[in-house]
Design a protein around this motif. Structure first.
Motif, mmCIF file in Angstrom:
data_model
loop_
_atom_site.group_PDB
_atom_site.id
_atom_site.type_symbol
_atom_site.label_atom_id
_atom_site.label_comp_id
_atom_site.label_asym_id
_atom_site.label_seq_id
_atom_site.Cartn_x
_atom_site.Cartn_y
_atom_site.Cartn_z
ATOM 1 N N ILE A 191 0.828 -1.209 0.000
ATOM 2 C CA ILE A 191 0.000 0.000 0.000
ATOM 3 C C ILE A 191 0.862 1.258 0.000
ATOM 4 C CG2 ILE A 191 -1.843 -1.202 1.243
ATOM 5 C CD1 ILE A 191 -0.987 0.482 3.733
ATOM 6 N N GLU A 192 0.205 2.389 -0.204
ATOM 7 C CA GLU A 192 0.846 3.699 -0.109
ATOM 8 C C GLU A 192 0.587 4.270 1.287
ATOM 9 O OE1 GLU A 192 2.801 5.153 -2.324
ATOM 10 O OE2 GLU A 192 2.527 3.537 -3.791
ATOM 11 N N LEU A 193 1.419 5.189 1.686
ATOM 12 C CA LEU A 193 1.299 5.812 3.008
ATOM 13 C C LEU A 193 -0.050 6.522 3.182
ATOM 14 C CD1 LEU A 193 3.254 6.033 5.449
ATOM 15 C CD2 LEU A 193 3.914 8.280 4.584
ATOM 16 N N GLN A 194 -0.621 6.973 2.067
ATOM 17 C CA GLN A 194 -1.884 7.713 2.121
ATOM 18 C C GLN A 194 -3.106 6.803 2.278
ATOM 19 O OE1 GLN A 194 0.426 8.036 -0.344
ATOM 20 N NE2 GLN A 194 1.374 9.934 0.368
ATOM 21 N N ASP A 195 -2.909 5.494 2.176
ATOM 22 C CA ASP A 195 -4.037 4.550 2.272
ATOM 23 C C ASP A 195 -4.383 4.327 3.744
ATOM 24 O OD1 ASP A 195 -5.939 2.573 1.994
ATOM 25 O OD2 ASP A 195 -4.798 1.446 0.499
ATOM 26 N N ALA A 196 -5.088 5.318 4.320
ATOM 27 C CA ALA A 196 -5.363 5.323 5.761
ATOM 28 C C ALA A 196 -6.178 4.118 6.208
ATOM 29 C CB ALA A 196 -6.097 6.620 6.130
ATOM 30 N N LYS A 197 -7.155 3.706 5.414
ATOM 31 C CA LYS A 197 -8.025 2.594 5.792
ATOM 32 C C LYS A 197 -7.234 1.290 5.916
ATOM 33 C CE LYS A 197 -12.423 0.391 4.470
ATOM 34 N NZ LYS A 197 -11.963 -1.011 4.360
ATOM 35 N N ALA A 198 -6.407 1.001 4.920
ATOM 36 C CA ALA A 198 -5.617 -0.236 4.944
ATOM 37 C C ALA A 198 -4.619 -0.237 6.104
ATOM 38 C CB ALA A 198 -4.877 -0.409 3.619
ATOM 39 N N GLY A 217 1.976 7.225 15.042
ATOM 40 C CA GLY A 217 1.066 6.409 15.844
ATOM 41 C C GLY A 217 -0.393 6.542 15.475
ATOM 42 N N ASP A 218 -0.828 7.735 15.087
ATOM 43 C CA ASP A 218 -2.240 7.940 14.752
ATOM 44 C C ASP A 218 -2.654 7.254 13.459
ATOM 45 O OD1 ASP A 218 -0.566 9.786 13.405
ATOM 46 O OD2 ASP A 218 -2.306 11.020 12.906
ATOM 47 N N MET A 219 -1.672 6.732 12.715
ATOM 48 C CA MET A 219 -1.965 6.101 11.430
ATOM 49 C C MET A 219 -2.205 4.597 11.543
ATOM 50 S SD MET A 219 1.048 8.125 9.362
ATOM 51 C CE MET A 219 0.669 7.577 7.711
ATOM 52 N N ILE A 220 -1.870 4.000 12.696
ATOM 53 C CA ILE A 220 -1.925 2.548 12.815
ATOM 54 C C ILE A 220 -3.020 2.068 13.764
ATOM 55 C CG2 ILE A 220 0.531 2.329 12.283
ATOM 56 C CD1 ILE A 220 0.990 1.820 15.311
ATOM 57 N N LYS A 221 -3.296 0.795 13.669
ATOM 58 C CA LYS A 221 -4.296 0.128 14.512
ATOM 59 C C LYS A 221 -3.756 -0.046 15.930
ATOM 60 C CE LYS A 221 -6.598 -4.435 14.404
ATOM 61 N NZ LYS A 221 -6.688 -5.679 13.588
ATOM 62 N N LYS A 222 -4.625 0.000 16.914
ATOM 63 C CA LYS A 222 -4.225 -0.248 18.301
ATOM 64 C C LYS A 222 -3.626 -1.648 18.421
ATOM 65 C CE LYS A 222 -6.093 -0.541 23.002
ATOM 66 N NZ LYS A 222 -5.744 -1.943 23.238
ATOM 67 N N ASP A 223 -2.468 -1.743 19.062
ATOM 68 C CA ASP A 223 -1.750 -2.999 19.295
ATOM 69 C C ASP A 223 -1.166 -3.621 18.021
ATOM 70 O OD1 ASP A 223 -2.062 -2.873 22.031
ATOM 71 O OD2 ASP A 223 -3.938 -3.995 22.020
ATOM 72 N N ALA A 224 -1.011 -2.829 16.981
ATOM 73 C CA ALA A 224 -0.357 -3.334 15.770
ATOM 74 C C ALA A 224 1.124 -3.593 16.063
ATOM 75 C CB ALA A 224 -0.493 -2.319 14.633
ATOM 76 N N VAL A 225 1.737 -4.388 15.195
ATOM 77 C CA VAL A 225 3.178 -4.644 15.264
ATOM 78 C C VAL A 225 3.828 -3.883 14.111
ATOM 79 C CG1 VAL A 225 4.988 -6.398 15.102
ATOM 80 C CG2 VAL A 225 2.845 -6.920 16.304
#
Length: 283
Positions: A191-198, A217-225
């Motif tokens: 994906i691209e950095l702009q693909d916020a949903k993915a 941090g605001d770009m990722i899912k909670k508890d992501a790796v």
């Protein structure tokens, strides 16, 4: 009515500790077998992160007992470098060859990599070796790909049915990384950095863009790796693609830069060199 406080546990992944374990096993194998692997590194240009990696490779080779040969090229032509590779292909003291990437723009990277004997391709990027992986004929992945898998396995992350977001523009690295992750049951998207949903849906985020602090941090899912492969020399020193401070407030674990992916990549390169030595030795 009670207010439940948000509790967050974050674990920084210790790449140095993982690398030390790999290097110890390599050293043990070299001592027990009596073989002497040889690694030739061709450094073209003055890329600062590349210089750091070459220094770290030399240090690790000396530690485990691998002969290290460095060739610094600043004024050499492309043809001269290819001639050097041809010589190393035929040098029995050299088990593995790598050309430190990226190369200056004036060089044809693919042409130079193609010149390496596939049987001495320590970085695993020769087209013949990549073709075998994509065709399912080999699972001998390039050290960088093995690094990501090793880190995830070391942290006991079951990749089966996990969603992985891969942020990279490398046409060599991406398809092999996707293949390796899918072989481990993961569902992977480039994906691209702009693909916020993915990004927000991804359980694991792998970033290799060479843009310091671009993943926050605001770009990722909670508890992501988060596995941060990017490294850039800045005024603050060497910096990764992930903004570690903000990532650490959201992710469950992440690799820091430096001290994360880098040491493990060096260790996996040395493991690749040892494997090439064993494969070339008479049985």
């Amino acid at each position: 009515m009670t207010n439940k406080k948000f509790t967050h546990t974050f674990h920084p992944i210790d790449g140095k500790a993982i690398a030390e374990d790999i290097l110890l096993k390599i050293r043990k194998k070299i001592v027990e077998s009596g073989i002497t692997p040889g690694l030739a590194v061709i450094m073209i240009g003055n890329d600062e992160p590349s210089k750091l990696y070459v220094r770290n490779k030399k240090k690790a080779c000396l530690k485990v007992g691998i002969d290290f040969h460095t060739y610094f090229c600043e004024k050499e032509t492309e043809n001269q470098i290819i001639e050097m590779i041809t010589f190393l292909n035929n040098d029995p003291a050299v088990s593995g060859i790598i050309v430190q990437l990226p190369l200056p723009e004036r060089f044809n990277t693919q042409k130079i990599i193609d010149a390496i004997d596939p049987k001495k391709d320590a970085d695993g990027f020769h087209p013949k070796n990549l073709k075998n992986i994509l065709a399912g004929k080999s699972t001998t992945y390039p050290p960088l790909v093995q690094t990501v898998l090793r880190i995830l396995n070391n942290e006991k992350i079951n990749m089966s049915k996990k969603t992985v977001a891969l942020l990279s523009h490398s046409q060599v690295f991406c398809p092999i990384m996707v293949k390796a992750l899918e072989n481990n049951g993961a569902q992977t998207k480039i994906i691209e950095l702009q693909d916020a949903k993915a990004l927000k849906e991804a359980d694991i985020v792998i970033v290799a863009l060479g843009k310091p602090g671009c993943l926050t941090g605001d770009m990722i899912k909670k508890d992501a790796v988060v596995i941060d492969i990017g490294i850039t020399k800045t005024n603050m020193g060497f910096t990764g693609d992930a903004d570690f401070k903000s990532i650490s407030k959201i992710a469950s674990m992440a690799t820091p830069t430096p001290g994360g992916v880098g040491p493990v990549t060096v260790a996996m390169l040395l493991q690749s060199t040892l494997d090439l030595t064993e494969n070339s030795s008479p049985s």
